[in-house]
Design a protein around this motif. Structure first.
Motif, short mmCIF file in Angstrom:
data_model
loop_
_atom_site.label_atom_id
_atom_site.label_comp_id
_atom_site.label_asym_id
_atom_site.label_seq_id
_atom_site.Cartn_x
_atom_site.Cartn_y
_atom_site.Cartn_z
N LYS A 92 -12.15 -43.78 -4.08
CA LYS A 92 -11.79 -42.42 -4.56
C LYS A 92 -10.49 -41.80 -4.33
CE LYS A 92 -14.02 -37.68 -5.01
NZ LYS A 92 -15.04 -36.98 -4.40
N LEU A 93 -10.26 -41.97 -3.00
CA LEU A 93 -9.21 -41.50 -2.42
C LEU A 93 -7.84 -42.19 -3.15
CD1 LEU A 93 -7.66 -39.57 -0.60
CD2 LEU A 93 -8.01 -41.12 1.14
N LYS A 94 -8.03 -43.50 -3.37
CA LYS A 94 -6.91 -44.24 -3.87
C LYS A 94 -6.54 -43.89 -5.25
CE LYS A 94 -7.57 -48.86 -1.72
NZ LYS A 94 -8.33 -50.16 -1.91
N LYS A 95 -7.44 -43.28 -6.02
CA LYS A 95 -7.19 -42.84 -7.38
C LYS A 95 -6.71 -41.43 -7.29
CE LYS A 95 -11.28 -45.03 -9.66
NZ LYS A 95 -12.63 -45.23 -10.24
N GLN A 96 -7.03 -40.60 -6.57
CA GLN A 96 -6.61 -39.26 -6.28
C GLN A 96 -4.97 -39.41 -5.95
OE1 GLN A 96 -9.34 -37.72 -3.32
NE2 GLN A 96 -10.69 -36.83 -5.03
N THR A 97 -4.91 -40.12 -5.04
CA THR A 97 -3.42 -40.49 -4.39
C THR A 97 -2.27 -40.81 -5.59
OG1 THR A 97 -4.19 -41.03 -2.45
CG2 THR A 97 -1.81 -41.64 -2.78
N LEU A 98 -2.94 -41.99 -6.28
CA LEU A 98 -2.19 -42.45 -7.42
C LEU A 98 -1.84 -41.53 -8.63
CD1 LEU A 98 -0.55 -44.77 -8.86
CD2 LEU A 98 -2.91 -45.40 -9.81
N GLY A 99 -2.90 -40.74 -8.85
CA GLY A 99 -2.90 -39.73 -9.82
C GLY A 99 -1.92 -38.34 -9.48
N ALA A 100 -1.83 -38.27 -8.17
CA ALA A 100 -1.21 -36.82 -7.88
C ALA A 100 0.28 -37.48 -7.81
CB ALA A 100 -1.59 -36.53 -6.45
N VAL A 101 0.53 -38.47 -7.41
CA VAL A 101 1.98 -38.95 -7.15
C VAL A 101 2.50 -39.24 -8.66
CG1 VAL A 101 3.59 -41.12 -6.54
CG2 VAL A 101 1.49 -40.48 -5.02
#
Length: 739
Positions: A92-101
């Motif tokens: 979940k954190l990977k998706k959030q980080t990628l989306g934010a960047v």
């Protein structure tokens, strides 16, 4: 301890920072009946002692749920469930980080390149809203949880600074006339809010990746437990689940299988690899009546085992529990940034409010607008981006530099602590020595011709090819390198724990322990006069026929070439060096003398190693443990700094937080040196992270306005924040080129 006190370790879910761990710990400790509670943020585990007559685990769980966290109470698979949740959280954190960047990049481009494009502000508003309230939602939720309990942490800093920057920018986008009518340009700071969220998410991702798999060591130990066994009931072998085995039952163990329970050999002889207990690479002979332990490996013989300890009472089960206890008893992780944030956040908020009120009271015609501008500028200039980057960037560079040298560092906490080490404990086998027995010398009787030696080499090879003894492999490997050809022999016999005999052309030959061969071959003292002297660290094997000693074989676990130099370097740094081994005292003392080690503990058990670690810690020592075997797992988990050899067991590497990939112990001093350099860089980074705030916050509040009419513009506040981040990252990169 009181009679009704029980000790449990429960995985905790929902924690995102060290302050969360402190909240869980304080809530657990406040439950009536709880004697002691400690939360380990690194392993996300609650180590608790409580009176089961005054409270139960459900009451403890409810207390922790009240502050937004949870416990996993399923004792059979608690850490397995925790690992599953960690994997889901990491995904979940990977998706959030990628989306934010991905959304932050266009926001930055719009602000820097297309700032005069009319729809730019609206587009930045939409993109930043998604970054903050979809991908960065966790920061606001966690900040709210902390606020409910009057706490503040990094999430609080992130939520306040990005939230204020966002709301201020939203107001300026929707109602720019408010500022224009007062002669002030309505700047927006969407890019500052988005960049902060993206940077912090990247830091969180790196942290979670470092912590993921913390239960892998326990999982691997559990993997040594046998699931099904062949129980002999009423003379019939029946395959059954290990859980159904009872003490006193008979179990058939075949070659290559793991021993399922602790017990005594009721029938048969064999060789058992007990490396998980002793760390020694050579299997040992076990005969009827001898005790064997769960998790050890039956190498070649078949035997019947009488179960004496089953379930949680086996040595392996106790080792699993000991590793769990050692991991859970470590000091709680308290990140420096969180410590600072607990004081820094309220201080910044107080300064912002005081500056706003001061402007409203003494500001004159534009008091409100100037006060609001001051309030926003103070919060923006106090943006925690550099503070959030200070430690992670230094750790990233330090870990990367270590990887280039073959040092795999699993977490920041270990790297931060290693420079304090003043006692190093080295396991002998596989750390100081190579960990694999080799035939180092084959000395023939001087009276033998070259042709006779060639024929006898073939006889010896034929004997060892049929032998079940683990040292036979070392002899076979040596003779094959010498291109020996096995002769045709007959009447092979093995005497467990002594040696073997074979017949070649009606002549009987013997290979085995010196005392046994001397006795059975009736060797005279003169027969051994030509034998070269060897030290106690080697194993001697005789090859003989009746009345004549033919050859002496020397088998050794060779000392690593770099061992003595590494020990000397550690001692020069003022570090006390210990050698630990399950081997005999004579062997241990011989190896210690060759390597310059003065503190030696021989014949030590796995739990004994851990006890020595604890004893040294109680004396005020910061202890590093280096080992390569399953038997080192408990001591590695107990030590302040744990180091595994890369060519050792998977379990040792999983427990240890640092792995030397090449098993080259010259890297040990390098670990300590790299730690010191990284700590120095972190301290420098924190200086750069705060120097801008120390200078800029008072200026943003308006302290220079009465004298020089200077007030920091929010745009310059954002620039100062960015400059502090650049300074921190640049300083961290310098670590790569330090010697």
């Amino acid at each position: 301890m009181e009679k009704n006190i029980v000790h449990k370790i429960y995985p905790v879910t929902g924690m995102s920072c060290a302050s969360c761990a402190m909240s869980v710990q304080s809530m657990a400790a406040s439950v009536p009946g709880v004697q002691q509670a400690n939360v380990n943020y690194a392993t996300h585990a609650l180590d608790i002692y409580f009176n089961q007559q005054k409270t139960d685990q459900e009451q403890i769980r409810k207390a922790i749920q009240n502050v937004g966290y949870d416990l996993i109470l399923d004792e059979d698979n608690a850490f397995g469930q925790q690992e599953e949740q960690q994997e889901k959280e990491l995904a979940k954190l990977k998706k959030q980080t990628l989306g934010a960047v991905l959304l932050t990049v266009p926001v930055v481009l719009l602000d820097m390149v297309f700032m005069h494009w009319k729809p730019a502000n609206l587009l930045m508003l939409v993109l930043t809203s998604v970054v903050l309230f979809v991908f960065g939602k966790r920061f606001f939720v966690n900040a709210w949880k902390q606020a409910q309990h009057l706490n503040a942490n990094m999430d609080t800093l992130v939520a306040i600074s990005t939230g204020v920057a966002y709301l201020f920018s939203l107001f300026n986008t929707v109602y720019p006339a408010f500022w224009l009518s007062r002669g002030i340009v309505p700047h927006v700071y969407f890019e500052a809010a988005a960049v902060v969220i993206s940077f912090i998410l990247v830091g969180k991702l790196l942290e979670e990746r470092a912590k993921s798999g913390t239960s892998a060591s326990v999982k691997k130990l559990m993997g040594l437990q046998v699931r099904t066994v062949r129980v002999i009931r009423n003379g019939i072998e029946t395959e059954t689940d290990i859980a159904e085995v009872r003490e006193g039952e008979m179990i058939r163990i075949k070659p290559g299988e793991r021993v399922p329970v602790d017990g005594e050999i009721a029938e048969g002889n064999t060789f058992i690899n007990e490396a998980m207990m002793t760390g020694e690479p050579m299997a040992v002979a076990r005969k009827t009546g001898d005790t064997v332990f769960a998790g050890t490996v039956n190498q070649k013989g078949s035997f019947v085992l009488k179960a004496t300890k089953v379930g949680n009472n086996t040595l392996l089960s106790r080792m699993i529990k000991a590793v769990q206890n050692a991991q859970g008893s470590k000091a709680k992780v308290q990140k420096l940034a969180d410590k600072i944030a607990s004081v820094f956040v309220p201080a910044v908020m107080a300064i912002a409010l005081i500056s706003a009120v001061a402007w409203w009271v003494f500001g004159g015609e534009q008091a409100f607008s100037q006060g609001l501008l001051s309030f926003v500028t103070v919060l923006i200039v106090a943006c925690p981006c550099a503070l959030g980057l200070a430690t992670p960037t230094a750790i990233m560079v330090g870990v990367g530099k270590g990887a280039e040298k073959g040092i795999l560092i699993r977490d920041a906490e270990t790297l931060e602590r290693a420079y304090k080490v003043n006692a190093v404990l080295l396991d002998k086998t596989g750390t100081i020595t190579e960990g694999k027995p080799k035939l180092t010398a084959l000395n023939w009787n001087v009276s033998l011709t070259e042709n006779e030696q060639k024929i006898l080499s073939g006889i010896l090879l034929a004997a060892e090819l049929q032998s079940e003894h683990p040292l036979a492999d070392a002899i076979v490997d040596f003779l094959r390198i010498k291109e020996a050809s096995a002769q045709t022999v007959t009447d092979f016999k093995s005497v467990t724990g002594s040696g073997v005999s074979i017949v070649y052309q009606n002549q009987k030959y013997y290979v085995g322990k010196p005392d046994w061969v001397k006795e059975i071959c009736a060797l005279s003292p003169n027969e051994t006069n030509h034998i070269p002297q060897t030290d106690a660290s080697n194993t001697i094997i005789y090859f003989a026929k009746t009345g004549s000693l033919l050859a002496v074989l020397t088998v050794a676990d060779e000392i690593r070439k770099e061992a003595a130099a590494t020990v000397a370097r550690l001692k020069q740094a003022g570090i006390t060096v210990w050698m630990l081994t399950g081997d005999a005292a004579a062997t241990a003392n011989s190896i210690a003398a060759k390597t310059g080690i003065e503190n030696v503990v021989s014949g030590i058990s796995p739990s004994g190693k851990a006890e020595l670690v604890k004893k040294l810690q109680q004396e005020g020592k910061v202890v590093a443990m280096a080992g390569d075997g399953i038997n080192d797992a408990e001591a590695l988990a107990t030590a302040d700094v744990s180091i595994a050899m890369g060519l050792g067991s998977d379990i040792a590497m999983d427990v240890a937080r640092i792995t030397l990939l090449s098993s080259n112990i010259t890297l040990l001093p390098e670990v300590l040196k790299l730690s010191a350099q990284t700590i120095q860089t972190i301290r420098q980074n924190l200086f750069w992270a705060f120097i801008y705030n120390i200078i800029a916050i008072p200026v943003a509040a308006g302290i220079l306005y009465p004298i020089w009419c200077i007030q920091l513009n929010p745009m310059f506040a954002g620039a100062a924040m960015a400059l502090s981040s650049v300074s921190v990252v640049t300083n961290s990169l310098r670590l790569k080129w330090r010697n």
